[in-house]
Design a protein around this motif. Structure first.
Motif, short mmCIF file in Angstrom:
data_model
loop_
_atom_site.label_atom_id
_atom_site.label_comp_id
_atom_site.label_asym_id
_atom_site.label_seq_id
_atom_site.Cartn_x
_atom_site.Cartn_y
_atom_site.Cartn_z
N LYS A 8 0.82 -1.21 0.00
CA LYS A 8 0.00 0.00 0.00
C LYS A 8 0.85 1.26 0.00
O LYS A 8 0.65 2.17 -0.80
N VAL A 9 1.86 1.32 0.90
CA VAL A 9 2.71 2.52 1.01
C VAL A 9 3.46 2.77 -0.30
O VAL A 9 3.59 3.91 -0.74
N SER A 10 3.93 1.70 -0.95
CA SER A 10 4.67 1.84 -2.20
C SER A 10 3.73 2.07 -3.39
O SER A 10 4.19 2.31 -4.50
N ARG A 11 2.43 1.95 -3.14
CA ARG A 11 1.39 2.14 -4.15
C ARG A 11 1.45 1.12 -5.29
O ARG A 11 1.01 1.39 -6.39
N ILE A 12 1.98 -0.05 -5.01
CA ILE A 12 1.91 -1.15 -5.97
C ILE A 12 0.47 -1.64 -6.02
O ILE A 12 -0.08 -1.93 -7.08
N ILE A 13 -0.16 -1.73 -4.83
CA ILE A 13 -1.59 -2.04 -4.71
C ILE A 13 -2.21 -0.87 -3.96
O ILE A 13 -1.67 -0.42 -2.95
N LYS A 14 -3.35 -0.39 -4.45
CA LYS A 14 -3.93 0.85 -3.92
C LYS A 14 -4.41 0.77 -2.47
O LYS A 14 -4.25 1.71 -1.72
N ARG A 15 -5.04 -0.36 -2.10
CA ARG A 15 -5.62 -0.45 -0.76
C ARG A 15 -5.06 -1.66 -0.01
O ARG A 15 -4.82 -2.71 -0.61
N ARG A 16 -4.92 -1.49 1.30
CA ARG A 16 -4.36 -2.55 2.12
C ARG A 16 -5.26 -3.78 2.15
O ARG A 16 -4.76 -4.91 2.19
N THR A 17 -6.56 -3.59 2.12
CA THR A 17 -7.48 -4.75 2.12
C THR A 17 -7.32 -5.56 0.84
O THR A 17 -7.37 -6.79 0.88
N VAL A 18 -7.10 -4.89 -0.27
CA VAL A 18 -6.88 -5.59 -1.55
C VAL A 18 -5.56 -6.36 -1.48
O VAL A 18 -5.47 -7.50 -1.96
N ALA A 19 -4.54 -5.76 -0.89
CA ALA A 19 -3.25 -6.43 -0.72
C ALA A 19 -3.41 -7.67 0.16
O ALA A 19 -2.84 -8.73 -0.13
N ASN A 20 -4.21 -7.55 1.22
CA ASN A 20 -4.49 -8.67 2.11
C ASN A 20 -5.16 -9.81 1.37
O ASN A 20 -4.78 -10.98 1.52
N GLU A 21 -6.16 -9.48 0.55
CA GLU A 21 -6.90 -10.49 -0.20
C GLU A 21 -5.99 -11.19 -1.22
O GLU A 21 -6.09 -12.40 -1.41
N ALA A 22 -5.10 -10.43 -1.85
CA ALA A 22 -4.17 -11.02 -2.82
C ALA A 22 -3.23 -12.01 -2.13
O ALA A 22 -2.95 -13.09 -2.65
N CYS A 23 -2.77 -11.66 -0.93
CA CYS A 23 -1.90 -12.56 -0.16
C CYS A 23 -2.65 -13.82 0.26
O CYS A 23 -2.13 -14.94 0.15
N ASP A 24 -3.89 -13.65 0.73
CA ASP A 24 -4.70 -14.80 1.17
C ASP A 24 -4.99 -15.75 0.02
O ASP A 24 -5.08 -16.97 0.21
N ALA A 25 -5.13 -15.21 -1.19
CA ALA A 25 -5.43 -16.03 -2.37
C ALA A 25 -4.17 -16.70 -2.93
O ALA A 25 -4.26 -17.48 -3.88
#
Length: 79
Positions: A8-25
């Motif tokens: 999120k901070v690096s803006r590779i993925i816009k939102r932290r929840t989306v980053a979380n979901e990508a990791c979980d998947a």
């Protein structure tokens, strides 16, 4: 720093929840291993994210808690 927060901070993925979901998947690999959102990211780590058929591979150059939008690209480099 946690992997989801770095994305999120690096803006590779816009939102932290989306980053979380990508990791979980299982779509995020760190150093060629599937990574959880809580993984601690450090300089030199290679992060690979699969977006459908496209894959993005970056190397972590710096880890900072907060960064301005213009400086976000300095935290990583594309491989």
């Amino acid at each position: 720093m946690r992997l989801d927060k770095f994305l999120k901070v690096s803006r590779i993925i816009k939102r932290r929840t989306v980053a979380n979901e990508a990791c979980d998947a299982g779509r995020v690999l760190v150093n060629d291993k599937p990574a959880k959102a809580s993984l601690n990211v450090k300089e030199g780590d290679v992060i690979e994210i699969q977006f459908g058929t496209k894959s993005v591979k970056v190397q972590v150059l710096d880890v900072q808690e907060t960064v301005k939008k213009e400086e976000a690209k300095e935290l990583y480099k594309y491989l």
